[in-house]
Design a protein around this motif. Sequence first.
Motif, PDB file in Angstrom:
ATOM      1  N   ALA A  41      53.153  66.817-105.512  1.00 32.97           N
ATOM      2  CA  ALA A  41      52.977  67.810-106.585  1.00 32.97           C
ATOM      3  C   ALA A  41      53.446  67.285-107.937  1.00 32.97           C
ATOM      4  CB  ALA A  41      53.721  69.094-106.234  1.00 32.97           C
ATOM      5  N   LEU A  42      54.296  66.255-107.947  1.00 27.16           N
ATOM      6  CA  LEU A  42      54.808  65.689-109.197  1.00 27.16           C
ATOM      7  C   LEU A  42      53.883  64.612-109.776  1.00 27.16           C
ATOM      8  CD1 LEU A  42      58.594  65.509-108.278  1.00 27.16           C
ATOM      9  CD2 LEU A  42      57.486  67.124-109.834  1.00 27.16           C
ATOM     10  N   LEU A  43      52.803  64.309-109.076  1.00 25.97           N
ATOM     11  CA  LEU A  43      51.848  63.315-109.576  1.00 25.97           C
ATOM     12  C   LEU A  43      50.926  63.946-110.611  1.00 25.97           C
ATOM     13  CD1 LEU A  43      50.742  61.542-106.267  1.00 25.97           C
ATOM     14  CD2 LEU A  43      52.443  60.764-107.935  1.00 25.97           C
ATOM     15  N   ALA A  44      50.504  63.124-111.560  1.00 31.67           N
ATOM     16  CA  ALA A  44      49.543  63.556-112.577  1.00 31.67           C
ATOM     17  C   ALA A  44      48.221  63.908-111.904  1.00 31.67           C
ATOM     18  CB  ALA A  44      49.335  62.442-113.599  1.00 31.67           C
ATOM     19  N   PRO A  45      47.470  64.851-112.468  1.00 33.29           N
ATOM     20  CA  PRO A  45      46.181  65.229-111.874  1.00 33.29           C
ATOM     21  C   PRO A  45      45.239  64.045-111.672  1.00 33.29           C
ATOM     22  CG  PRO A  45      46.782  66.758-113.618  1.00 33.29           C
ATOM     23  CD  PRO A  45      47.793  65.647-113.653  1.00 33.29           C
ATOM     24  N   GLU A  46      45.225  63.098-112.607  1.00 29.97           N
ATOM     25  CA  GLU A  46      44.334  61.948-112.444  1.00 29.97           C
ATOM     26  C   GLU A  46      44.754  61.061-111.282  1.00 29.97           C
ATOM     27  OE1 GLU A  46      46.638  61.086-116.368  1.00 29.97           O
ATOM     28  OE2 GLU A  46      46.051  62.814-115.203  1.00 29.97           O
ATOM     29  N   THR A  47      46.042  61.016-110.985  1.00 32.57           N
ATOM     30  CA  THR A  47      46.523  60.248-109.833  1.00 32.57           C
ATOM     31  C   THR A  47      46.174  60.982-108.546  1.00 32.57           C
ATOM     32  OG1 THR A  47      48.306  59.369-111.193  1.00 32.57           O
ATOM     33  CG2 THR A  47      48.545  59.140-108.818  1.00 32.57           C
ATOM     34  N   GLN A  48      46.386  62.288-108.525  1.00 24.87           N
ATOM     35  CA  GLN A  48      46.008  63.078-107.346  1.00 24.87           C
ATOM     36  C   GLN A  48      44.504  62.985-107.095  1.00 24.87           C
ATOM     37  OE1 GLN A  48      47.449  67.063-108.020  1.00 24.87           O
ATOM     38  NE2 GLN A  48      49.538  66.536-107.439  1.00 24.87           N
ATOM     39  N   GLY A  49      43.729  62.860-108.162  1.00 16.58           N
ATOM     40  CA  GLY A  49      42.277  62.763-108.029  1.00 16.58           C
ATOM     41  C   GLY A  49      41.808  61.472-107.384  1.00 16.58           C
ATOM     42  N   THR A  50      42.632  60.440-107.441  1.00 16.77           N
ATOM     43  CA  THR A  50      42.249  59.157-106.845  1.00 16.77           C
ATOM     44  C   THR A  50      42.974  58.887-105.536  1.00 16.77           C
ATOM     45  OG1 THR A  50      43.951  57.946-108.065  1.00 16.77           O
ATOM     46  CG2 THR A  50      41.778  58.130-109.106  1.00 16.77           C
ATOM     47  N   MET A  51      43.876  59.793-105.121  1.00 18.05           N
ATOM     48  CA  MET A  51      44.681  59.560-103.929  1.00 18.05           C
ATOM     49  C   MET A  51      44.861  60.877-103.177  1.00 18.05           C
ATOM     50  SD  MET A  51      48.626  58.156-103.858  1.00 18.05           S
ATOM     51  CE  MET A  51      48.203  56.675-104.735  1.00 18.05           C
ATOM     52  N   SER A  52      44.353  60.938-101.971  1.00 20.80           N
ATOM     53  CA  SER A  52      44.528  62.141-101.154  1.00 20.80           C
ATOM     54  C   SER A  52      45.988  62.228-100.701  1.00 20.80           C
ATOM     55  CB  SER A  52      43.613  62.090 -99.930  1.00 20.80           C
ATOM     56  OG  SER A  52      44.072  61.092 -99.021  1.00 20.80           O
ATOM     57  N   ALA A  53      46.368  63.368-100.181  1.00 22.92           N
ATOM     58  CA  ALA A  53      47.740  63.540 -99.673  1.00 22.92           C
ATOM     59  C   ALA A  53      48.015  62.541 -98.547  1.00 22.92           C
ATOM     60  CB  ALA A  53      47.957  64.974 -99.202  1.00 22.92           C
ATOM     61  N   LYS A  54      47.022  62.277 -97.713  1.00 26.29           N
ATOM     62  CA  LYS A  54      47.195  61.304 -96.621  1.00 26.29           C
ATOM     63  C   LYS A  54      47.383  59.889 -97.185  1.00 26.29           C
ATOM     64  CE  LYS A  54      45.085  59.485 -92.471  1.00 26.29           C
ATOM     65  NZ  LYS A  54      43.910  59.391 -91.633  1.00 26.29           N
ATOM     66  N   GLN A  55      46.580  59.515 -98.162  1.00 27.25           N
ATOM     67  CA  GLN A  55      46.723  58.196 -98.787  1.00 27.25           C
ATOM     68  C   GLN A  55      48.082  58.083 -99.479  1.00 27.25           C
ATOM     69  OE1 GLN A  55      43.155  58.606-101.146  1.00 27.25           O
ATOM     70  NE2 GLN A  55      42.117  56.972 -99.997  1.00 27.25           N
ATOM     71  N   PHE A  56      48.535  59.183-100.067  1.00 28.98           N
ATOM     72  CA  PHE A  56      49.841  59.194-100.715  1.00 28.98           C
ATOM     73  C   PHE A  56      50.949  58.902 -99.701  1.00 28.98           C
ATOM     74  CE2 PHE A  56      53.677  61.664-101.772  1.00 28.98           C
ATOM     75  CZ  PHE A  56      54.053  60.974-102.916  1.00 28.98           C
ATOM     76  N   ARG A  57      50.890  59.545 -98.545  1.00 31.29           N
ATOM     77  CA  ARG A  57      51.897  59.307 -97.500  1.00 31.29           C
ATOM     78  C   ARG A  57      51.950  57.832 -97.129  1.00 31.29           C
ATOM     79  NH1 ARG A  57      52.813  63.728 -93.008  1.00 31.29           N
ATOM     80  NH2 ARG A  57      53.187  65.487 -94.371  1.00 31.29           N
ATOM     81  N   GLU A  58      50.790  57.211 -97.027  1.00 35.15           N
ATOM     82  CA  GLU A  58      50.730  55.784 -96.695  1.00 35.15           C
ATOM     83  C   GLU A  58      51.277  54.938 -97.843  1.00 35.15           C
ATOM     84  OE1 GLU A  58      46.642  55.056 -95.666  1.00 35.15           O
ATOM     85  OE2 GLU A  58      46.732  56.437 -93.953  1.00 35.15           O
ATOM     86  N   ALA A  59      50.955  55.319 -99.070  1.00 31.00           N
ATOM     87  CA  ALA A  59      51.365  54.537-100.248  1.00 31.00           C
ATOM     88  C   ALA A  59      52.872  54.545-100.458  1.00 31.00           C
ATOM     89  CB  ALA A  59      50.659  55.053-101.492  1.00 31.00           C
ATOM     90  N   VAL A  60      53.556  55.593-100.043  1.00 31.97           N
ATOM     91  CA  VAL A  60      55.004  55.665-100.275  1.00 31.97           C
ATOM     92  C   VAL A  60      55.824  55.044 -99.145  1.00 31.97           C
ATOM     93  CG1 VAL A  60      54.856  57.661-101.801  1.00 31.97           C
ATOM     94  CG2 VAL A  60      55.259  58.011 -99.346  1.00 31.97           C
ATOM     95  N   GLN A  61      55.177  54.630 -98.074  1.00 27.85           N
ATOM     96  CA  GLN A  61      55.923  54.064 -96.955  1.00 27.85           C
ATOM     97  C   GLN A  61      56.734  52.819 -97.334  1.00 27.85           C
ATOM     98  OE1 GLN A  61      56.596  55.823 -94.194  1.00 27.85           O
ATOM     99  NE2 GLN A  61      55.393  57.293 -95.372  1.00 27.85           N
ATOM    100  N   PRO A  62      56.211  51.902 -98.171  1.00 26.11           N
ATOM    101  CA  PRO A  62      57.050  50.756 -98.572  1.00 26.11           C
ATOM    102  C   PRO A  62      58.353  51.193 -99.272  1.00 26.11           C
ATOM    103  CG  PRO A  62      54.762  50.304 -99.081  1.00 26.11           C
ATOM    104  CD  PRO A  62      54.837  51.751 -98.662  1.00 26.11           C
ATOM    105  N   LEU A  63      58.310  52.269-100.043  1.00 27.29           N
ATOM    106  CA  LEU A  63      59.522  52.782-100.690  1.00 27.29           C
ATOM    107  C   LEU A  63      60.507  53.274 -99.636  1.00 27.29           C
ATOM    108  CD1 LEU A  63      57.202  53.022-102.908  1.00 27.29           C
ATOM    109  CD2 LEU A  63      58.659  54.720-103.942  1.00 27.29           C
ATOM    110  N   ARG A  64      59.997  53.998 -98.646  1.00 22.01           N
ATOM    111  CA  ARG A  64      60.856  54.527 -97.578  1.00 22.01           C
ATOM    112  C   ARG A  64      61.443  53.395 -96.728  1.00 22.01           C
ATOM    113  NH1 ARG A  64      61.417  59.227 -95.970  1.00 22.01           N
ATOM    114  NH2 ARG A  64      61.104  58.798 -93.768  1.00 22.01           N
ATOM    115  N   ILE A  65      60.649  52.362 -96.466  1.00 18.83           N
ATOM    116  CA  ILE A  65      61.126  51.219 -95.679  1.00 18.83           C
ATOM    117  C   ILE A  65      62.268  50.525 -96.418  1.00 18.83           C
ATOM    118  CG2 ILE A  65      60.483  48.904 -94.883  1.00 18.83           C
ATOM    119  CD1 ILE A  65      57.673  50.173 -94.229  1.00 18.83           C
TER     120      ILE A  65
END
Length: 136
Positions: A41-65
């Motif tokens: 929800a804190l992402l800009a609309p243009e970022t949300q428009g290019t990345m689904s919630a599922k893709q977002f979960r995958e994209a943040v995994q390196p940060l969590r690791i």
Amino acid sequence: MLLLLTVLLVAAPALARPSQVQVARQFLLAVLRADYPAAYALLAPETQGTMSAKQFREAVQPLRIQAKRRGQPFDLYKLGYRISEANEIRSFYSFMFKSDTLASKPEVQLDVTFQDSTAARILTFGLIPAPQTRRK
């Protein structure tokens, strides 16, 4: 009654919009605790428009690791502006893990950028430098 209502409205503090560094910190804390809807929800609309919630979960995994490897506490390391080759100026905030405090420079930084200095939502995020994978 009208006077009392007026006094209450004047006396009530206005809700201040959070600063970019506060939004960046909120975002990273949400990512690290796996609160993906709050972080997304804190992402800009243009970022949300290019990345689904599922893709977002995958994209943040390196940060969590990295957080699991280095410990979750982090501090602001540096902030400023980046100028692209197209002369676009972006605000950025980089955070370091507290486990890197004694190092001359952090091995990994959590990086968050905004469209400009007035934007309230996150344009991009990632790790700097990106962890290198070993080739087999």
